[in-house]
Design a protein around this motif. Structure first.
Motif, PDB file in Angstrom:
ATOM      1  N   UNK A 199       0.838  -1.313  -0.040  1.00 15.96           N
ATOM      2  CA  UNK A 199       0.062   0.176  -0.020  1.00 15.96           C
ATOM      3  C   UNK A 199       0.893   1.266  -0.031  1.00 15.96           C
ATOM      4  N   UNK A 200       2.207   1.183   0.472  1.00 12.35           N
ATOM      5  CA  UNK A 200       2.931   2.381   0.466  1.00 12.35           C
ATOM      6  C   UNK A 200       4.226   2.069  -0.194  1.00 12.35           C
ATOM      7  N   UNK A 201       5.009   3.045  -0.762  1.00 11.91           N
ATOM      8  CA  UNK A 201       6.287   3.010  -1.442  1.00 11.91           C
ATOM      9  C   UNK A 201       7.278   2.421  -0.444  1.00 11.91           C
ATOM     10  N   UNK A 202       8.148   1.643  -1.153  1.00  9.21           N
ATOM     11  CA  UNK A 202       9.490   1.304  -0.294  1.00  9.21           C
ATOM     12  C   UNK A 202      10.582   1.973  -0.538  1.00  9.21           C
ATOM     13  N   UNK A 203      11.361   2.131   0.756  1.00  9.52           N
ATOM     14  CA  UNK A 203      12.478   3.048   0.729  1.00  9.52           C
ATOM     15  C   UNK A 203      13.672   2.416   1.510  1.00  9.52           C
ATOM     16  N   UNK A 204      14.952   2.503   0.920  1.00  3.44           N
ATOM     17  CA  UNK A 204      15.957   2.087   1.705  1.00  3.44           C
ATOM     18  C   UNK A 204      16.506   3.323   2.311  1.00  3.44           C
ATOM     19  N   UNK A 205      16.288   3.178   3.932  1.00  3.47           N
ATOM     20  CA  UNK A 205      16.690   4.147   4.759  1.00  3.47           C
ATOM     21  C   UNK A 205      17.924   3.983   5.210  1.00  3.47           C
ATOM     22  N   UNK A 206      18.947   4.998   5.075  1.00  2.00           N
ATOM     23  CA  UNK A 206      20.407   4.983   5.486  1.00  2.00           C
ATOM     24  C   UNK A 206      20.694   5.671   7.108  1.00  2.00           C
ATOM     25  N   UNK A 207      21.689   4.994   7.638  1.00  2.00           N
ATOM     26  CA  UNK A 207      21.453   5.565   8.869  1.00  2.00           C
ATOM     27  C   UNK A 207      22.970   6.226   9.155  1.00  2.00           C
TER      28      UNK A 207
END
Length: 553
Positions: A22-30
């Motif tokens: 239902x929502x986009x996917x993101x690769x979140x970086x730390x």
């Protein structure tokens, strides 16, 4: 799944079909891994012993890239309401499904560094026509009886793989990870019966559907696997038919999206944690489909520099852990793109082009160099009329670098089994320089089709400077290698009864054992109590001496 592999994955089966999200996917970086409960000093908490041993025997130090993502950071992301799917220790981030408001909340976290591509990596709400990037054009010869062992053997004999088979090096103790689009019927086809019966499927995971089943999607991976793992004498035998295999689905045939580069990254991390020796990847990326077919996502030739795309950066990390990463060059030779695709552009990856059975260039094969000017591909193998197994248990033929790549991956596994003292990059060097056109490498076939006999000569001359070996003592042979409990030394009859001294050392020079005795035609030495690693056994008989290298598993 064991505890170590769980540390590399945060899997939540809220959705099982990526098209239903239902929502986009993101690769979140730390920003960092500060205050992590994990440390470089305690690698057994997040890596298998095999993974640790692979690094140790190649002198590869652990770095913060090996540490899992800080769990506190992951918990904080989850508290925004975003769904955490996986984490990546190499990229130091987490893959999430997030709404606009959830993404905004994530960006306000103190440890947030950025978002890969600064865009969603997947929003697969509807299917599109799939394409097979490095896939094969296949055809059947007719009935399965039309193809016998001789036909399957030809693609191996071109590289002299049977030479190693005859000496007992068939892949025992090696793990090959196969990253592909799925392995339909791999749990039933007859030519993989020995693989299943001997429990040599070391691990499986579907990174796309996350339904726990790699046998219900995609036939391309099965075709690729068959060239290495098949054992059906009289019909088809693979190059490393006694190896163990990790089967990972990273490719989605419904749509070409950047998400597949991330699933490749995740699968490579899992292969590393498992302790895999070799990765085969018959996949490649340059342009995408649907909402991703635009300049924001599509790669250009300038991106093929070995360090820009997500998948190429992932392949570089994988190589740095001491795995041999083997990848198909791509089938773009006759297309407008023409060049290799990512991750075939990486310098430390063994990129494989396609040849015919007479070692000529196959026109479908992608060409080099990469955008940094480095010659690619590195080597080549049969990619026209290659013998492959199908989903009905049949044996047929196919065209493509997809099948050239696993032929070389299987060779790499058994050659490394025969010479476990080598580093991954030394093994790649030997394979490259054993090619049939090593004296005139080019951007079509690289160094050419590898040759086992030439490769072993290179290993002996460049990587094995051990003592003197007069003719008689040079006939001594050690087996098995690698080994777990004992080693056997075959002694030529001319030396039987002579007094000999034995000394066992670690590669660092520490002496573990020594003995003196009269030789028998077969000397057995127990090594079960030794820790895993590489050892040197020195034998002295009168004025003759020989040193063996072997790997204790």
């Amino acid at each position: 799944m064991n505890r170590i592999l769980l540390l590399t994955l945060f899997v939540f089966s809220v959705y099982t079909n990526c098209r239903a999200q239902s929502n986009p996917r993101y690769l979140i970086l730390f920003k960092d891994k500060k205050n992590s409960p994990y440390s470089i000093e305690k690698p057994a908490e997040y890596l298998s012993q095999r993974a640790i041993s692979r690094r140790n025997r190649q002198g590869i130090a652990l770095t913060t890239a090996d540490l899992p993502v800080n769990p506190a950071y992951v918990d904080a992301v989850r508290k925004t309401g975003a769904m955490v799917i996986y984490t990546s220790r190499w990229f130091n981030g987490t893959l999430v499904e997030a709404s606009d408001s959830q993404l905004k909340a994530i960006k306000e976290l103190s440890f947030y560094k950025g978002t890969e591509l600064n865009l969603p990596v997947a929003n697969l709400t509807m299917p599109s026509e799939g394409v097979l990037r490095s896939a094969a054009v296949t055809h059947k010869f007719g009935t399965t009886e039309d193809i016998d062992y001789g036909n399957a053997r030809a693609q191996l004999a071109l590289m002299q793989v049977p030479v190693l088979h005859q000496r007992g090096f068939e892949g025992q103790g090696m793990i090959i990870a196969v990253l592909d689009n799925g392995f339909v019927n791999g749990n039933t086809v007859g030519y993989l019966k020995a693989l299943r019966d001997e429990n040599r499927i070391a691990d499986t995971h579907d990174f796309v559907a996350r339904d726990g089943d790699v046998y219900n999607d995609g036939s391309h991976g099965l075709n690729v696997l068959s060239t290495m793992a098949a054992y059906d004498p009289g019909r088809m035998v693979g190059g490393a038919f006694k190896a163990s295999y990790a089967l990972y689905r990273t490719e989605n045939d419904d749509i070409e999206a950047p998400y597949e580069e991330i699933t490749w990254l995740l699968a490579a991390e899992r292969a590393d944690s498992l302790g895999a020796d070799v990765i085969n990847s018959s996949l490649g990326y340059n342009t995408f489909e649907g909402p991703f077919n635009n300049a924001a996502y599509n790669h250009t030739y300038a991106d093929m520099d070995g360090k820009t795309t997500i998948i190429s950066r992932a392949a570089r990390y994988a190589s740095r852990t001491g795995m041999v990463v083997v990848t198909a060059a791509g089938n773009e030779g006759g297309n407008s793109w023409r060049y290799i695709t990512a991750p075939a552009d990486v310098d430390s990856v063994l990129t494989v082009g396609a040849s015919t059975y007479d070692r000529s260039y196959a026109s479908l094969s992608s060409v080099g160099p990469n955008a940094a000017g480095q010659q690619k591909p590195d080597v080549a193998a049969v990619g026209v009329g290659a013998i492959i197994g199908g989903i009905s248990g049949n044996v047929s033929s196919g065209n493509g670098t997809s099948f050239a790549s696993p032929l070389v991956a299987g060779l790499a596994a058994i050659l490394w089994q025969a010479h476990p003292e080598l580093t991954a990059q030394q093994l790649i060097y030997a394979l490259k320089h054993s090619g049939h056109q090593a004296d005139r490498p080019d951007n079509f076939l690289g160094y050419g089709v590898p040759d086992v006999v030439r490769a072993e000569t290179i290993i002996e001359e460049q990587f094995t400077p051990l003592g003197t070996e007069p003719e008689i003592i040079g006939q001594m042979a050690l087996s098995p290698n690698p080994t777990q409990k004992e080693i056997s030394i075959a002694v030529p009859a001319a030396l039987a009864g002579k007094q000999a001294s034995f000394s066992l050392f670690s590669v660092s020079g520490a002496k573990y054992w020594s003995a003196a005795r009269r030789l028998q035609t077969k000397e057995m030495i127990a090594i079960a109590d030794l820790p895993s690693g590489i050892y040197l056994l020195h034998v002295m008989v009168e004025n003759q001496e020989k040193t063996f290298r072997f790997f204790k598993q």
